[in-house]
Scaffold this motif. Structure first.
Motif, mmCIF file in Angstrom:
data_model
loop_
_atom_site.group_PDB
_atom_site.id
_atom_site.type_symbol
_atom_site.label_atom_id
_atom_site.label_comp_id
_atom_site.label_asym_id
_atom_site.label_seq_id
_atom_site.Cartn_x
_atom_site.Cartn_y
_atom_site.Cartn_z
ATOM 1 N N TYR A 1 -90.584 -11.821 14.052
ATOM 2 C CA TYR A 1 -90.021 -10.857 14.997
ATOM 3 C C TYR A 1 -88.635 -10.404 14.555
ATOM 4 N N THR A 2 -87.866 -11.345 14.007
ATOM 5 C CA THR A 2 -86.562 -10.997 13.464
ATOM 6 C C THR A 2 -86.298 -11.908 12.266
ATOM 7 N N ASN A 3 -85.258 -11.599 11.488
ATOM 8 C CA ASN A 3 -85.026 -12.429 10.310
ATOM 9 C C ASN A 3 -84.579 -13.843 10.723
ATOM 10 N N ILE A 4 -84.669 -14.758 9.781
ATOM 11 C CA ILE A 4 -84.480 -16.168 10.116
ATOM 12 C C ILE A 4 -83.078 -16.453 10.654
ATOM 13 N N GLU A 5 -82.070 -15.811 10.053
ATOM 14 C CA GLU A 5 -80.694 -16.032 10.518
ATOM 15 C C GLU A 5 -80.528 -15.572 11.957
ATOM 16 N N SER A 6 -81.003 -14.332 12.241
ATOM 17 C CA SER A 6 -80.892 -13.805 13.605
ATOM 18 C C SER A 6 -81.662 -14.666 14.587
ATOM 19 N N MET A 7 -82.807 -15.148 14.125
ATOM 20 C CA MET A 7 -83.650 -15.947 15.011
ATOM 21 C C MET A 7 -82.922 -17.218 15.430
ATOM 22 N N LYS A 8 -82.274 -17.842 14.485
ATOM 23 C CA LYS A 8 -81.515 -19.063 14.805
ATOM 24 C C LYS A 8 -80.373 -18.743 15.783
ATOM 25 N N ARG A 9 -79.690 -17.603 15.502
ATOM 26 C CA ARG A 9 -78.529 -17.245 16.308
ATOM 27 C C ARG A 9 -78.941 -16.868 17.738
ATOM 28 N N VAL A 10 -79.981 -16.046 17.837
ATOM 29 C CA VAL A 10 -80.436 -15.621 19.164
ATOM 30 C C VAL A 10 -80.933 -16.830 19.952
ATOM 31 N N ARG A 11 -81.633 -17.706 19.252
ATOM 32 C CA ARG A 11 -82.177 -18.890 19.913
ATOM 33 C C ARG A 11 -81.051 -19.755 20.482
ATOM 34 N N ALA A 12 -79.942 -19.806 19.743
ATOM 35 C CA ALA A 12 -78.810 -20.621 20.207
ATOM 36 C C ALA A 12 -78.061 -19.932 21.343
ATOM 37 N N ALA A 13 -78.022 -18.579 21.302
ATOM 38 C CA ALA A 13 -77.168 -17.852 22.239
ATOM 39 C C ALA A 13 -77.861 -17.497 23.546
ATOM 40 N N LYS A 14 -79.189 -17.374 23.510
ATOM 41 C CA LYS A 14 -79.872 -16.837 24.684
ATOM 42 C C LYS A 14 -79.829 -17.789 25.862
ATOM 43 N N VAL A 15 -79.796 -17.183 27.046
ATOM 44 C CA VAL A 15 -79.788 -18.000 28.252
ATOM 45 C C VAL A 15 -81.202 -18.255 28.758
ATOM 46 N N THR A 16 -82.176 -17.476 28.267
ATOM 47 C CA THR A 16 -83.542 -17.698 28.729
ATOM 48 C C THR A 16 -84.044 -19.033 28.217
ATOM 49 N N GLY A 17 -84.872 -19.669 28.996
ATOM 50 C CA GLY A 17 -85.435 -20.936 28.551
ATOM 51 C C GLY A 17 -84.713 -22.118 29.158
ATOM 52 N N LYS A 18 -83.370 -22.057 29.138
ATOM 53 C CA LYS A 18 -82.615 -23.158 29.740
ATOM 54 C C LYS A 18 -82.576 -22.970 31.256
ATOM 55 N N ILE A 19 -82.455 -24.061 31.955
ATOM 56 C CA ILE A 19 -82.278 -23.963 33.406
ATOM 57 C C ILE A 19 -80.817 -23.640 33.676
ATOM 58 N N SER A 20 -80.603 -22.552 34.414
ATOM 59 C CA SER A 20 -79.242 -22.114 34.669
ATOM 60 C C SER A 20 -78.972 -22.097 36.166
ATOM 61 N N SER A 21 -77.726 -22.366 36.514
ATOM 62 C CA SER A 21 -77.302 -22.235 37.899
ATOM 63 C C SER A 21 -76.452 -20.988 38.015
ATOM 64 N N ILE A 22 -76.344 -20.467 39.229
ATOM 65 C CA ILE A 22 -75.528 -19.267 39.439
ATOM 66 C C ILE A 22 -74.076 -19.556 39.070
ATOM 67 N N GLU A 23 -73.652 -20.802 39.300
ATOM 68 C CA GLU A 23 -72.265 -21.160 38.981
ATOM 69 C C GLU A 23 -72.025 -21.003 37.476
ATOM 70 N N GLU A 24 -72.986 -21.509 36.687
ATOM 71 C CA GLU A 24 -72.858 -21.423 35.232
ATOM 72 C C GLU A 24 -72.897 -19.956 34.765
ATOM 73 N N LEU A 25 -73.819 -19.184 35.322
ATOM 74 C CA LEU A 25 -73.953 -17.778 34.939
ATOM 75 C C LEU A 25 -72.689 -16.999 35.275
ATOM 76 N N ASN A 26 -72.091 -17.340 36.412
ATOM 77 C CA ASN A 26 -70.889 -16.635 36.862
ATOM 78 C C ASN A 26 -69.677 -17.056 36.043
ATOM 79 N N THR A 27 -69.591 -18.345 35.718
ATOM 80 C CA THR A 27 -68.440 -18.843 34.955
ATOM 81 C C THR A 27 -68.452 -18.322 33.522
#
Lengths: 387, 107
Positions: A290-316
């Motif tokens: 879907y994307t190159n390997i470097e981007s894939m690693k970076r997006v995977r590390a940066a994305k908020v999807t997948g992890k359980i998030s609280s509104i407090e964390e999203l807001n902070t």
């Protein structure tokens, strides 16, 4: 700053426990959970909200495309854009965007967008995306050829809009003896092109070189700032200084009388969005190729999807801004200065947020936030860089 | 697919492998939907060797192939996954040489 009302049109009556049990609201979440009577009401509710945004003074309204998911009911956004083209009288109308690699005939997007540009007499904004990874499972398109198909479809559409037809087109994925779409776009040379992305470095570079508006999807503001800086750097390398209008931050804003009230009211609906509607296994979000390997690693590390998030964390972390009018104004100004954008693509409805709360939120944003930012540009180093 | 790699140093190689697999086998997904109606045309001696623990294509496929290919023979190798020639080379070679020897006798 310009404000767009970005709707993801969730099936907000979705059974959140069933989504949790299934592991995702995408691709494998059975459509037996879709009730057409409720869905029909939602389409009208959401289109009414878009028209309301127009009367409230938002600069534009945004639709997008996703497939086989309760996250959004817009597999064919052009249908809804057609409905809004005549009822949204003043604001811009943006589709952000059509997922080009999923199409076997990209000329249909050239036609569809040109029609919308004519219908709105030039108020249309043309978004092109690749679709998120889940789309490649839903539509049976090979993710490995996604970037190739995207580049080729984009080139074909822009040529179809700008070169007098008929002409022949021979590509790797698309072949036409006659490229000659009627109508031609209303705007010259074509509608503004906006590129939303999760932060692929090749996409950012390409958008900057083409001078297309770059929109960063759901990410913490520090990550947004880094990607926007990458865009400015690439623009400078390409020999120009970009306007902050070329950078759009896709966010969620919820305003209530006090911080405490805003957090309490938004919490279940926002957490339903990130922890249910957006949740998917990593192999669904990022299929191989879907994307190159470097981007894939970076997006995977940066994305908020997948992890359980609280509104407090999203807001902070500045994925969203939730609070009193004063808090929202302060944070938005801080983020605008930090990241240097001048367009806010704001979800005023999100997840399970009901109609009355959405309309109250939209009214509060229009009255308490918009007027304070109408003429505000990014301050500090971003502005210095622009001058 | 594997979400968490036990050996992070192999991450790039693993990702490349997955990309190559997707390129070849995304759609239709790792199989030819028309194969069933063609297999009966195979008219040469055929040996089907399959790993008993193949999790990519379970061993039921070996039996199905055996039934569809006239005169074919299926051999299931115990404690073996998707790649018998690499995982159990000795057993694999032994089965293959026996099969070829049997053909010679028959000829």
């Amino acid at each position: 700053m310009k404000f767009f009302n970005f709707h993801h049109m969730p099936y907000r009556h979705a059974d959140l426990d069933a989504i949790e049990k299934n592991g995702s609201a995408w691709v494998t979440y059975s459509n037996r959970h879709y009730d057409p009577h409720k869905g029909a009401e939602l389409y009208h509710e959401y289109l009414d909200q878009m028209e309301f945004a127009d009367t409230l003074g938002f600069d534009g309204v945004c639709l997008n495309e996703h497939h086989q998911t309760a996250y959004g009911m817009m597999p064919i956004p052009g249908v809804l854009a057609g409905a809004l083209a005549r009822s949204v009288k003043r604001a811009k109308l943006a589709i952000l965007g059509r997922a080009l690699p999923l199409l076997n005939n990209p000329l249909m997007v050239a036609e569809e967008y040109a029609m919308l540009d004519n219908l709105t007499r030039g108020r249309f904004i043309a978004g092109f995306v690749r679709g998120i990874g889940a789309e490649y499972h839903a539509m049976g398109i090979n993710p490995v050829v996604s970037q190739e198909r995207y580049a080729e479809a984009h080139d074909l559409i822009v040529r179809a809009w700008t070169e007098p037809g008929p002409f022949a087109y021979e590509g790797r994925h698309y072949h036409f003896n006659y490229v000659n779409p009627w109508p031609r776009p209303y705007q010259t040379p074509h509608p503004p092109i906006w590129i939303p992305s999760q932060g692929s470095s090749s996409t950012i570079k390409w958008a900057a070189q083409k001078r297309y508006t770059y929109a960063q999807t759901l990410s913490p503001i520090a990550v947004v700032a880094r990607f926007f800086q990458m865009y400015r750097d690439e623009a400078e390398k390409a020999g120009y200084t970009p306007s902050p209008d070329q950078l759009a931050w896709s966010n969620t804003i919820y305003v209530a009388e006090t911080d405490e009230q805003a957090m309490r009211e938004a919490k279940p609906h926002l957490e339903a969005l990130v922890n249910r509607f957006l949740k998917m296994p990593v192999e669904m979000l990022l299929p191989p190729g879907y994307t190159n390997i470097e981007s894939m690693k970076r997006v995977r590390a940066a994305k908020v999807t997948g992890k359980i998030s609280s509104i407090e964390e999203l807001n902070t972390t500045g994925v969203v801004i939730v609070g009193s009018p004063n808090t929202v104004r302060e944070k938005l100004a801080e983020y605008q200065d930090l990241a240097g954008f001048n367009t806010s693509l704001t979800k005023t409805q999100f997840g399970t947020l009901p109609n009355d709360m959405t309309r109250a939120n939209m009214t509060a944003i229009a009255e308490e936030i918009l007027p304070h930012f109408r003429d505000r540009l990014p301050q500090g180093k971003q502005q210095a860089a622009a001058e | 697919m594997i979400a968490r790699l036990l050996r992070p140093e192999l991450e790039d190689a693993n990702m490349k492998n997955r990309i190559a697999t997707a390129k070849l086998a995304w759609q239709p997904r790792t199989y030819d939907p028309h194969l069933r109606k063609w297999l009966h045309r195979i008219d040469v001696p055929t040996l089907i060797i399959w790993g008993a623990n193949d999790r990519v294509f379970p061993m039921e496929y070996a039996y199905a192939y055996q039934q569809l290919i006239p005169g074919s023979k299926a051999v299931i190798i115990p404690e073996c996954g998707h790649i018998p020639q690499a995982e159990k080379p000795a057993v694999f070679v032994s089965e293959l040489t026996d099969f070829i020897a049997g053909m010679r006798i028959a000829a």
